[in-house]
Enzyme design. Structure first.
Site, PDB file in Angstrom:
ATOM      1  CB  SER A 185      -0.939   0.000   1.200  1.00 14.66           C
ATOM      2  OG  SER A 185      -0.215  -0.215   2.394  1.00 14.66           O
ATOM      3  CG  HIS A 213      -3.693  -0.973  -1.748  1.00 12.53           C
ATOM      4  ND1 HIS A 213      -3.974   0.371  -1.813  1.00 12.53           N
ATOM      5  CD2 HIS A 213      -3.653  -1.285  -0.424  1.00 12.53           C
ATOM      6  CE1 HIS A 213      -4.083   0.860  -0.604  1.00 12.53           C
ATOM      7  NE2 HIS A 213      -3.894  -0.130   0.270  1.00 12.53           N
ATOM      8  CE  LYS A 244      -7.236  -0.127   0.663  1.00 10.02           C
ATOM      9  NZ  LYS A 244      -7.478   1.037   1.500  1.00 10.02           N
TER      10      LYS A 244
END
Ligand code: PLP
Length: 389
Positions: A185, A213, A244
């Site tokens: 990340s 991610h 995300k």
């Protein structure tokens, strides 16, 4: 009152962070205009630190799905799935995820953080061992710590360090869970998952990969780094988040092991918290459909990532080791990072300030995350703002 004295150190941190102007932990986006723009302190600001990789937060189909669910199913579930029942859409999202990853079992949690706590506390116990990449996210550390398992860290993305740990465990390696991330990340680098899979198979360990991610970012159909490396079917547990690329909130675990379904009976972070509200589940399901139906979002994201990385690299800035949608600019000193972060914000560019102990290697970073929704002009503005620093 003695209990409260410990907050003196928190107050000192707050005062230091605020000394440069805006406290980076208290940024308020007064108005959110689009996935990439907001008003901050009355100033039009380009959002370059959102993790909104596919830019789906304002997608009309996702918004409409959320609105419909609000009208048809109400604002919340008012309880946990174990005690108060699941809504049909929780189970449907679990089937959607299993189908997307082509794995038989899927489970949904209320946040990505809870997915890691919930999976890890059920999987490992005192007497078991976890081998954790040193740069893993706090939620993975917290899950391991809560589990009571013995924790050993291996050096970040270092196969020799991981193998040494496995060797030292001897027969105990079979009671061991290796934990890493797909795309990391802070620096945006990726784990060598094909080689990690080869190692865990050789030593008889299990592997959990956090693709928080990398979902929607890597892999032929967007499943993440394990898919990109051709080993998705060999990872024992894939965890991730809806907060995300999917622009919502919640977390998941998918697995080839039927034991995943039994985690429901023993996982406190699953049992003792309210389930996600229907609108969140609905917008997440629609975002997953969009992710699958529109590979062009991923193509635009990568075009944008390449442009930002190349533009900042041309300025001579020290960046993470790989081109990826997370572009982190390294600074040696915390103080420089804080003042640069403030100057960027004043110039209308919002980035994420990452400083020790929350950043790897003791360095500080101005972390940008690229979105498919960034326009070429916005990317040039971000690059020029860094150039003016
Ligand atoms: C690698 C990783 N795992 C888990 C999480 C937690 O996800 P959430 O914020 O959706 O709870 C994050 C959040 O930043 C993350 O970066």
């Amino acid at each position: 009152m003695a209990l409260l004295e410990k907050f003196a150190s928190a107050a000192a941190i707050r005062d230091k962070l605020g000394a440069g102007g805006q406290d980076p932990t208290h940024v308020v986006i007064d108005q959110i205009i689009s996935p990439t723009e907001g008003l901050v302190g009355g100033r039009h600001t380009i959002l370059a630190g959102t993790n909104n990789y596919l830019g789906l937060t304002f997608d009309p189909a996702c918004v409409a799905a959320g609105q419909r669910a609000l009208e048809e199913q109400g604002t919340g579930t008012t309880g946990s799935r174990m005690a108060n029942g699941s809504f049909a859409t929780h189970a449907a999202l679990e089937r959607d995820l299993a189908d997307f990853f082509q794995l038989p079992y899927g489970m949904v949690f209320s946040t990505g953080y809870a997915a890691n706590l919930g999976t890890l506390t059920a999987l490992v116990k005192p007497g078991d061992t976890v081998l954790l990449d040193a740069d893993c996210h706090a939620s993975l550390y917290d899950g391991c710590q809560m589990s009571g398992a013995t924790i050993y860290r291996f050096r970040h993305n270092d196969l020799a360090s991981l193998e040494k740990r496995l060797q030292r465990l001897g027969e105990m390696a079979e009671n061991c869970l290796v934990i890493t991330e797909g795309m990391f990340s802070v620096l945006g680098d990726t784990a060598p998952l094909a080689k990690i899979v080869e190692l865990k198979n050789r030593y008889g360990a299990l592997l959990l990969v956090d693709e928080a991610h990398s979902l929607g970012v890597y892999g032929e159909s967007g499943c993440g780094v394990a898919q990109a490396e051709g080993v998705l079917g060999e990872v024992d547990f894939v965890v991730g988040t809806f907060s995300k690329s999917l622009g919502a909130m919640g977390g998941f675990c998918v697995s080839p092991h039927p034991e995943l379904d039994l985690i429901r009976y023993v996982s406190r972070p699953f049992i003792f918290t309210a389930s996600s509200s229907p609108s969140i589940i609905a917008s997440t399901r629609e975002a997953l459909r969009q992710l699958r139906a529109r590979p062009e979002l991923r193509e635009t994201l990568w075009r944008n990532a390449n442009r930002l990385y190349e533009g900042l690299q041309a300025l001579g800035l020290h960046l993470g080791p790989e081109v990826s949608p997370v572009v982190a600019v390294r600074l040696n000193k915390k103080e420089d990072a804080l003042s640069s972060w403030n100057r960027l914000l004043k110039a209308g560019i919002y980035t994420n300030l990452m400083i020790p102990p929350a950043s790897p290697d003791g360095f500080s970073y101005l972390r940008c995350s690229v979105s498919a929704a960034h326009t070429p002009e916005q990317l040039e503005e971000i690059i020029s703002a860094f150039a003016r620093l």
